[in-house]
Design a protein around this motif. Structure first.
Motif, mmCIF file in Angstrom:
data_model
loop_
_atom_site.group_PDB
_atom_site.id
_atom_site.type_symbol
_atom_site.label_atom_id
_atom_site.label_comp_id
_atom_site.label_asym_id
_atom_site.label_seq_id
_atom_site.Cartn_x
_atom_site.Cartn_y
_atom_site.Cartn_z
ATOM 1 N N GLN A 2 23.611 -20.943 -24.884
ATOM 2 C CA GLN A 2 23.296 -21.269 -26.140
ATOM 3 C C GLN A 2 24.514 -21.340 -26.840
ATOM 4 O O GLN A 2 25.629 -20.596 -26.882
ATOM 5 C CB GLN A 2 22.557 -20.304 -26.928
ATOM 6 N N LEU A 3 24.691 -22.346 -27.732
ATOM 7 C CA LEU A 3 26.075 -22.575 -28.546
ATOM 8 C C LEU A 3 25.872 -23.072 -29.892
ATOM 9 O O LEU A 3 24.979 -23.883 -30.213
ATOM 10 C CB LEU A 3 26.884 -24.053 -28.137
ATOM 11 N N VAL A 4 26.454 -22.185 -30.819
ATOM 12 C CA VAL A 4 26.039 -22.398 -32.370
ATOM 13 C C VAL A 4 27.398 -22.780 -33.129
ATOM 14 O O VAL A 4 28.258 -21.834 -32.940
ATOM 15 C CB VAL A 4 25.303 -21.145 -32.693
ATOM 16 N N GLU A 5 27.559 -23.946 -33.518
ATOM 17 C CA GLU A 5 28.597 -24.289 -34.431
ATOM 18 C C GLU A 5 28.682 -23.742 -35.765
ATOM 19 O O GLU A 5 27.440 -23.664 -36.295
ATOM 20 C CB GLU A 5 28.886 -25.881 -34.202
ATOM 21 N N CYS A 21 32.470 -21.916 -32.421
ATOM 22 C CA CYS A 21 31.341 -21.967 -31.620
ATOM 23 C C CYS A 21 31.149 -20.901 -30.866
ATOM 24 O O CYS A 21 31.862 -20.365 -30.146
ATOM 25 C CB CYS A 21 31.578 -23.392 -30.636
ATOM 26 N N TYR A 91 30.534 -31.521 -32.129
ATOM 27 C CA TYR A 91 29.428 -30.859 -31.354
ATOM 28 C C TYR A 91 30.317 -29.836 -30.407
ATOM 29 O O TYR A 91 31.317 -30.569 -29.748
ATOM 30 C CB TYR A 91 28.754 -31.567 -30.440
ATOM 31 N N GLY A 114 25.662 -27.672 -28.370
ATOM 32 C CA GLY A 114 25.103 -27.083 -29.495
ATOM 33 C C GLY A 114 24.372 -28.142 -30.721
ATOM 34 O O GLY A 114 24.558 -29.319 -30.109
#
Length: 122
Positions: A2-5, A21, A91, A114
């Motif tokens: 999981q990637l969260v920017e 990120c 992204y 993300g």
């Protein structure tokens, strides 16, 4: 993975922003930042190999710096001297494996994405 920017926003031309990120999985991954504007394909901005070698699109060389903090499992993109043409949705992307010293930059090089963070330069 999981990637969260985070870190996007609005800035005047010539200004700076730093994108972050947070990754749920990190080691042995190639990672990158890509951006997209409406009506255009997603394009690579900066990539970093699992060994820390960076690669940049010609349009951002000398202005953007990609880096990562292995302890925090976080990827960064420091953007300086921003131009209006840098506007877009940014992204974070990741792909397991790849060469230790071989960064990736292509849209097709990454399998995990993300949701993006918007950057607007005026």
């Amino acid at each position: 993975v999981q990637l969260v920017e985070s870190g996007g926003g609005s800035v005047q031309a010539g200004g700076s922003l730093r994108l972050s990120c947070a990754a749920s999985r990190y080691s042995s991954y190639c990672m990158g930042w890509l951006r997209q504007v409406p009506g255009k394909e997603r394009e690579g901005v900066a990539g970093i190999s699992s060994g820390g070698v960076a690669k940049y699109a010609d349009s951002v060389k000398g202005r953007f710096t990609i880096s990562k903090d292995n302890e925090k499992a976080t990827l960064y993109l420091q953007m300086n001297d921003l131009k209006t043409e840098d506007s877009g949705m940014y992204y974070c992307a990741a792909q397991p494996g790849g060469g230790y010293y071989e960064p990736r930059l292509g849209r097709g090089d990454f399998g995990y994405w993300g949701r993006g963070t918007q950057v607007t330069v005026s």
